[in-house]
Scaffold this motif. Sequence first.
Motif, PDB file in Angstrom:
ATOM      1  N   UNK A 274       0.800  -1.219   0.000  1.00  0.00           N
ATOM      2  CA  UNK A 274       0.000   0.000   0.000  1.00  0.00           C
ATOM      3  C   UNK A 274       0.841   1.282   0.000  1.00  0.00           C
ATOM      4  N   UNK A 275       2.121   1.173  -0.337  1.00  0.00           N
ATOM      5  CA  UNK A 275       2.968   2.369  -0.396  1.00  0.00           C
ATOM      6  C   UNK A 275       2.403   3.393  -1.371  1.00  0.00           C
ATOM      7  N   UNK A 276       2.424   4.640  -0.956  1.00  0.00           N
ATOM      8  CA  UNK A 276       2.077   5.763  -1.807  1.00  0.00           C
ATOM      9  C   UNK A 276       3.340   6.602  -1.903  1.00  0.00           C
ATOM     10  N   UNK A 277       3.747   6.940  -3.119  1.00  0.00           N
ATOM     11  CA  UNK A 277       5.006   7.652  -3.302  1.00  0.00           C
ATOM     12  C   UNK A 277       4.778   9.121  -3.607  1.00  0.00           C
ATOM     13  N   UNK A 278       5.683   9.927  -3.120  1.00  0.00           N
ATOM     14  CA  UNK A 278       5.676  11.350  -3.361  1.00  0.00           C
ATOM     15  C   UNK A 278       7.091  11.863  -3.282  1.00  0.00           C
TER      16      UNK A 278
ATOM     17  N   UNK B  57      14.389  15.839  -5.284  1.00  0.00           N
ATOM     18  CA  UNK B  57      14.500  14.767  -6.279  1.00  0.00           C
ATOM     19  C   UNK B  57      14.464  13.371  -5.644  1.00  0.00           C
ATOM     20  N   UNK B  58      14.263  13.277  -4.335  1.00  0.00           N
ATOM     21  CA  UNK B  58      14.178  11.984  -3.657  1.00  0.00           C
ATOM     22  C   UNK B  58      12.765  11.429  -3.749  1.00  0.00           C
ATOM     23  N   UNK B  59      12.698  10.132  -3.916  1.00  0.00           N
ATOM     24  CA  UNK B  59      11.408   9.437  -3.932  1.00  0.00           C
ATOM     25  C   UNK B  59      11.096   8.995  -2.508  1.00  0.00           C
ATOM     26  N   UNK B  60       9.954   9.415  -2.002  1.00  0.00           N
ATOM     27  CA  UNK B  60       9.561   9.096  -0.638  1.00  0.00           C
ATOM     28  C   UNK B  60       8.328   8.201  -0.623  1.00  0.00           C
ATOM     29  N   UNK B  61       8.377   7.164   0.195  1.00  0.00           N
ATOM     30  CA  UNK B  61       7.213   6.311   0.425  1.00  0.00           C
ATOM     31  C   UNK B  61       6.525   6.836   1.685  1.00  0.00           C
ATOM     32  N   UNK B  62       5.249   7.159   1.575  1.00  0.00           N
ATOM     33  CA  UNK B  62       4.471   7.677   2.711  1.00  0.00           C
ATOM     34  C   UNK B  62       3.979   6.512   3.539  1.00  0.00           C
ATOM     35  N   UNK B  63       4.230   6.542   4.863  1.00  0.00           N
ATOM     36  CA  UNK B  63       3.886   5.424   5.715  1.00  0.00           C
ATOM     37  C   UNK B  63       2.812   5.734   6.755  1.00  0.00           C
ATOM     38  N   UNK B  64       2.753   6.975   7.247  1.00  0.00           N
ATOM     39  CA  UNK B  64       1.803   7.262   8.318  1.00  0.00           C
ATOM     40  C   UNK B  64       1.681   8.779   8.490  1.00  0.00           C
TER      41      UNK B  64
ATOM     42  N   UNK C 197       5.142  10.259   8.343  1.00  0.00           N
ATOM     43  CA  UNK C 197       6.198   9.255   8.436  1.00  0.00           C
ATOM     44  C   UNK C 197       6.520   8.813   7.013  1.00  0.00           C
ATOM     45  N   UNK C 198       7.810   8.862   6.681  1.00  0.00           N
ATOM     46  CA  UNK C 198       8.226   8.545   5.317  1.00  0.00           C
ATOM     47  C   UNK C 198       9.414   7.576   5.323  1.00  0.00           C
ATOM     48  N   UNK C 199       9.624   6.971   4.171  1.00  0.00           N
ATOM     49  CA  UNK C 199      10.823   6.182   3.913  1.00  0.00           C
ATOM     50  C   UNK C 199      11.441   6.784   2.660  1.00  0.00           C
ATOM     51  N   UNK C 200      12.679   7.273   2.765  1.00  0.00           N
ATOM     52  CA  UNK C 200      13.378   7.869   1.630  1.00  0.00           C
ATOM     53  C   UNK C 200      14.007   6.734   0.828  1.00  0.00           C
ATOM     54  N   UNK C 201      13.423   6.439  -0.316  1.00  0.00           N
ATOM     55  CA  UNK C 201      13.876   5.324  -1.148  1.00  0.00           C
ATOM     56  C   UNK C 201      15.317   5.539  -1.610  1.00  0.00           C
ATOM     57  N   UNK C 202      15.705   6.784  -1.821  1.00  0.00           N
ATOM     58  CA  UNK C 202      17.047   7.079  -2.333  1.00  0.00           C
ATOM     59  C   UNK C 202      18.147   6.908  -1.291  1.00  0.00           C
ATOM     60  N   UNK C 203      17.850   7.197  -0.033  1.00  0.00           N
ATOM     61  CA  UNK C 203      18.896   7.121   0.992  1.00  0.00           C
ATOM     62  C   UNK C 203      18.681   5.997   1.998  1.00  0.00           C
ATOM     63  N   UNK C 204      17.469   5.482   2.092  1.00  0.00           N
ATOM     64  CA  UNK C 204      17.164   4.445   3.066  1.00  0.00           C
ATOM     65  C   UNK C 204      16.767   4.987   4.432  1.00  0.00           C
ATOM     66  N   UNK C 205      16.725   6.309   4.575  1.00  0.00           N
ATOM     67  CA  UNK C 205      16.334   6.908   5.856  1.00  0.00           C
ATOM     68  C   UNK C 205      14.828   6.773   6.065  1.00  0.00           C
ATOM     69  N   UNK C 206      14.457   6.457   7.287  1.00  0.00           N
ATOM     70  CA  UNK C 206      13.053   6.330   7.641  1.00  0.00           C
ATOM     71  C   UNK C 206      12.794   7.191   8.854  1.00  0.00           C
ATOM     72  N   UNK C 207      11.743   8.002   8.795  1.00  0.00           N
ATOM     73  CA  UNK C 207      11.433   8.861   9.922  1.00  0.00           C
ATOM     74  C   UNK C 207      10.289   9.803   9.599  1.00  0.00           C
TER      75      UNK C 207
END
Length: 103
Positions: free
Chosen positions: A38-42, A68-75, A84-94
């Motif tokens: 159910x990831x939504x990207x922004x 220019x980073x792709x972010x997965x929206x989590x909460x 709450x996001x997951x940065x697909x480009x860097x792997x950072x989650x927060x």
Amino acid sequence: MSSAIRGKSVGKRAAAVAGVLVAAAIGAGALAAPAYADDVYGHCTGEGVRIRAAASTSSSVVGLCYSDHRLAHRDVSSDGQWDKIYDVDTGASGWISHGYWSW
């Protein structure tokens, strides 16, 4: 099994292994990223926006996101001010302030 048939089999196997290695090299970032159905990207609407460990400006910074980073929206935080996001480009989650998230 004749050597001609065995040679074809070995060639196909080598080609398959090579294909897997190339796919892994090209898509290593995508494979490493935790994916949810159910990831939504922004993306981030700013440059160098702080990704925080918790939904608070006093929380520690775990990374930075850029437009220019792709972010997965989590909460979304209970007050609606943080995403709450997951940065697909860097792997950072927060968490980032809601004003810096865009679909």
